[in-house]
Design a protein around this motif. Sequence first.
Motif, mmCIF file in Angstrom:
data_model
loop_
_atom_site.group_PDB
_atom_site.id
_atom_site.type_symbol
_atom_site.label_atom_id
_atom_site.label_comp_id
_atom_site.label_asym_id
_atom_site.label_seq_id
_atom_site.Cartn_x
_atom_site.Cartn_y
_atom_site.Cartn_z
ATOM 1 N N LYS A 25 -109.108 20.029 3.086
ATOM 2 C CA LYS A 25 -109.937 21.048 2.467
ATOM 3 C C LYS A 25 -109.118 21.793 1.413
ATOM 4 C CE LYS A 25 -113.936 20.767 4.613
ATOM 5 N NZ LYS A 25 -115.196 20.529 3.865
ATOM 6 N N VAL A 26 -109.732 22.049 0.269
ATOM 7 C CA VAL A 26 -109.057 22.703 -0.849
ATOM 8 C C VAL A 26 -109.927 23.829 -1.377
ATOM 9 C CG1 VAL A 26 -108.267 22.371 -3.238
ATOM 10 C CG2 VAL A 26 -107.773 20.630 -1.522
ATOM 11 N N GLN A 27 -109.304 24.927 -1.761
ATOM 12 C CA GLN A 27 -109.984 26.030 -2.423
ATOM 13 C C GLN A 27 -109.562 26.069 -3.886
ATOM 14 O OE1 GLN A 27 -112.225 28.571 -1.347
ATOM 15 N NE2 GLN A 27 -112.496 27.262 0.456
ATOM 16 N N HIS A 28 -110.534 26.235 -4.780
ATOM 17 C CA HIS A 28 -110.240 26.300 -6.213
ATOM 18 C C HIS A 28 -111.225 27.241 -6.879
ATOM 19 C CE1 HIS A 28 -109.050 25.019 -10.242
ATOM 20 N NE2 HIS A 28 -110.323 24.748 -10.511
ATOM 21 N N LEU A 29 -110.714 28.282 -7.502
ATOM 22 C CA LEU A 29 -111.538 29.274 -8.194
ATOM 23 C C LEU A 29 -112.643 29.825 -7.297
ATOM 24 C CD1 LEU A 29 -111.842 27.627 -11.748
ATOM 25 C CD2 LEU A 29 -110.203 29.352 -10.968
ATOM 26 N N GLY A 30 -112.323 29.997 -6.015
ATOM 27 C CA GLY A 30 -113.263 30.591 -5.081
ATOM 28 C C GLY A 30 -114.234 29.632 -4.438
ATOM 29 N N ASP A 31 -114.156 28.345 -4.780
ATOM 30 C CA ASP A 31 -115.071 27.348 -4.215
ATOM 31 C C ASP A 31 -114.301 26.376 -3.335
ATOM 32 O OD1 ASP A 31 -117.608 28.085 -5.525
ATOM 33 O OD2 ASP A 31 -116.555 27.527 -7.368
ATOM 34 N N GLY A 32 -114.998 25.825 -2.321
ATOM 35 C CA GLY A 32 -114.377 24.894 -1.402
ATOM 36 C C GLY A 32 -114.688 23.443 -1.753
ATOM 37 N N TYR A 33 -113.721 22.577 -1.500
ATOM 38 C CA TYR A 33 -113.861 21.144 -1.775
ATOM 39 C C TYR A 33 -113.237 20.336 -0.642
ATOM 40 C CZ TYR A 33 -114.619 22.688 -6.623
ATOM 41 O OH TYR A 33 -115.093 23.308 -7.760
ATOM 42 N N THR A 34 -113.757 19.128 -0.465
ATOM 43 C CA THR A 34 -113.078 18.141 0.363
ATOM 44 C C THR A 34 -112.411 17.159 -0.586
ATOM 45 O OG1 THR A 34 -114.657 18.344 2.177
ATOM 46 C CG2 THR A 34 -113.334 16.342 2.104
ATOM 47 N N VAL A 35 -111.110 16.953 -0.400
ATOM 48 C CA VAL A 35 -110.325 16.083 -1.277
ATOM 49 C C VAL A 35 -109.660 15.004 -0.429
ATOM 50 C CG1 VAL A 35 -108.358 15.963 -2.850
ATOM 51 C CG2 VAL A 35 -109.908 17.932 -2.945
ATOM 52 N N CYS A 36 -109.792 13.755 -0.846
ATOM 53 C CA CYS A 36 -109.195 12.626 -0.126
ATOM 54 C C CYS A 36 -108.381 11.785 -1.100
ATOM 55 C CB CYS A 36 -110.272 11.766 0.518
ATOM 56 S SG CYS A 36 -111.308 12.647 1.723
ATOM 57 N N THR A 37 -107.163 11.426 -0.695
ATOM 58 C CA THR A 37 -106.244 10.712 -1.568
ATOM 59 C C THR A 37 -105.811 9.396 -0.926
ATOM 60 O OG1 THR A 37 -105.406 12.831 -2.407
ATOM 61 C CG2 THR A 37 -104.063 10.881 -2.831
ATOM 62 N N PHE A 38 -105.852 8.318 -1.722
ATOM 63 C CA PHE A 38 -105.502 6.996 -1.220
ATOM 64 C C PHE A 38 -104.641 6.264 -2.245
ATOM 65 C CE2 PHE A 38 -109.579 8.155 0.682
ATOM 66 C CZ PHE A 38 -109.313 7.955 2.025
ATOM 67 N N ASP A 39 -103.745 5.443 -1.739
ATOM 68 C CA ASP A 39 -102.833 4.672 -2.579
ATOM 69 C C ASP A 39 -103.394 3.259 -2.754
ATOM 70 O OD1 ASP A 39 -100.780 3.318 -3.813
ATOM 71 O OD2 ASP A 39 -99.227 3.928 -2.388
ATOM 72 N N PRO A 40 -103.806 2.880 -3.962
ATOM 73 C CA PRO A 40 -104.399 1.548 -4.153
ATOM 74 C C PRO A 40 -103.408 0.407 -3.923
ATOM 75 C CG PRO A 40 -104.019 2.615 -6.265
ATOM 76 C CD PRO A 40 -103.760 3.648 -5.214
ATOM 77 N N ALA A 41 -102.108 0.729 -3.941
ATOM 78 C CA ALA A 41 -101.106 -0.306 -3.696
ATOM 79 C C ALA A 41 -100.971 -0.616 -2.214
ATOM 80 C CB ALA A 41 -99.754 0.135 -4.258
ATOM 81 N N LEU A 200 -110.303 21.628 -11.352
ATOM 82 C CA LEU A 200 -109.771 21.228 -10.050
ATOM 83 C C LEU A 200 -108.939 19.965 -10.200
ATOM 84 C CD1 LEU A 200 -109.756 21.231 -6.833
ATOM 85 C CD2 LEU A 200 -111.743 19.710 -7.049
ATOM 86 N N PHE A 201 -109.492 18.956 -10.867
ATOM 87 C CA PHE A 201 -108.785 17.691 -11.048
ATOM 88 C C PHE A 201 -107.564 17.853 -11.946
ATOM 89 C CE2 PHE A 201 -112.699 15.699 -9.481
ATOM 90 C CZ PHE A 201 -112.183 14.653 -8.717
ATOM 91 N N ARG A 202 -107.724 18.566 -13.053
ATOM 92 C CA ARG A 202 -106.614 18.682 -14.006
ATOM 93 C C ARG A 202 -105.480 19.557 -13.481
ATOM 94 N NH1 ARG A 202 -107.403 22.086 -19.389
ATOM 95 N NH2 ARG A 202 -107.250 23.703 -17.764
ATOM 96 N N ASP A 203 -105.816 20.738 -12.971
ATOM 97 C CA ASP A 203 -104.798 21.733 -12.652
ATOM 98 C C ASP A 203 -104.280 21.637 -11.221
ATOM 99 O OD1 ASP A 203 -105.325 22.573 -15.207
ATOM 100 O OD2 ASP A 203 -106.598 24.251 -14.595
ATOM 101 N N ASP A 204 -105.176 21.448 -10.247
ATOM 102 C CA ASP A 204 -104.753 21.432 -8.847
ATOM 103 C C ASP A 204 -104.387 20.036 -8.351
ATOM 104 O OD1 ASP A 204 -105.349 24.088 -9.018
ATOM 105 O OD2 ASP A 204 -106.727 24.126 -7.318
ATOM 106 N N LEU A 205 -105.141 19.034 -8.772
ATOM 107 C CA LEU A 205 -104.933 17.681 -8.264
ATOM 108 C C LEU A 205 -104.064 16.827 -9.189
ATOM 109 C CD1 LEU A 205 -108.543 17.026 -6.910
ATOM 110 C CD2 LEU A 205 -106.581 18.050 -5.732
ATOM 111 N N GLN A 206 -103.708 17.394 -10.347
ATOM 112 C CA GLN A 206 -102.771 16.743 -11.275
ATOM 113 C C GLN A 206 -103.238 15.354 -11.716
ATOM 114 O OE1 GLN A 206 -99.856 18.566 -12.382
ATOM 115 N NE2 GLN A 206 -101.184 20.108 -11.426
#
Length: 246
Positions: A25-41, A200-206
């Motif tokens: 779970k991630v918070q960004h600018l006061g809003d909540g998100y579910t973020v999932c990260t996977f390695d394609p390799a 969210l993608f640019r600044d928090d998730l890089q």
Amino acid sequence: MIRLMVILAVLGYAAAASAGEACRKVQHLGDGYTVCTFDPAAEDIQIFQNDRSGKPYGSFRALENDLHQDRIYVRFAMNGGMYLDDQSPVGLFVENGRELKAINTNRGWGNFHLLPNGVFYLGSGKAGIMESKAFAASGIKPFYATQSGPMLVVNGKLHPSFLADSTSLKVRNGVGVAADGKVVFAISDGAVRFHDFATLFRDDLQCGNALFLDGSISSLDIPEWRRRDGLFPLGPIIAVTEMLPG
């Protein structure tokens, strides 16, 4: 010794299948998100459209039931791009190396045509997101690909049409590729504006490049969290899968 190997294999499977590490779970600018990260390799990220009878899956449950026949487990799934009334993709769709729908660079109405739009693609253990016309000219032959729009982030810059004070608020989901090559999926817990979702993608998730997948019908499937959204029929589905042991 054999028993120990079996135990280690089961433990290895459980660790790989854990959504606890992949999703957060991630918070960004006061809003909540579910973020999932996977390695394609290291993980099997695929894009699905039709079942073995040739009909659109339409739901996470249908996809899971179909794959279970081949002892394949769905760890994560998300709606994977915009679709027409018959649930077929609006734009480019490639599955198992076969182009089932050609790239769409036409102008038109709606978010898909809010240019620039883009392509999320997978192949040879790598993933990428590229603006549609650039992708069409690149000569890349992906194993999986889905086209959607608009792009959220293009080479580190926000889509030029996004406004920080926009009053258009919707549940949204998208995908980005981080600098380390990992694929990052995000879905908002509530209604958000394009601008905030993109930052969210640019600044928090890089993520230097990120693509909007859809809004309103945005859906998520994380079996370990006992979450399987099913309010809307789906078109393309992006899923992370793993072969069951045994």
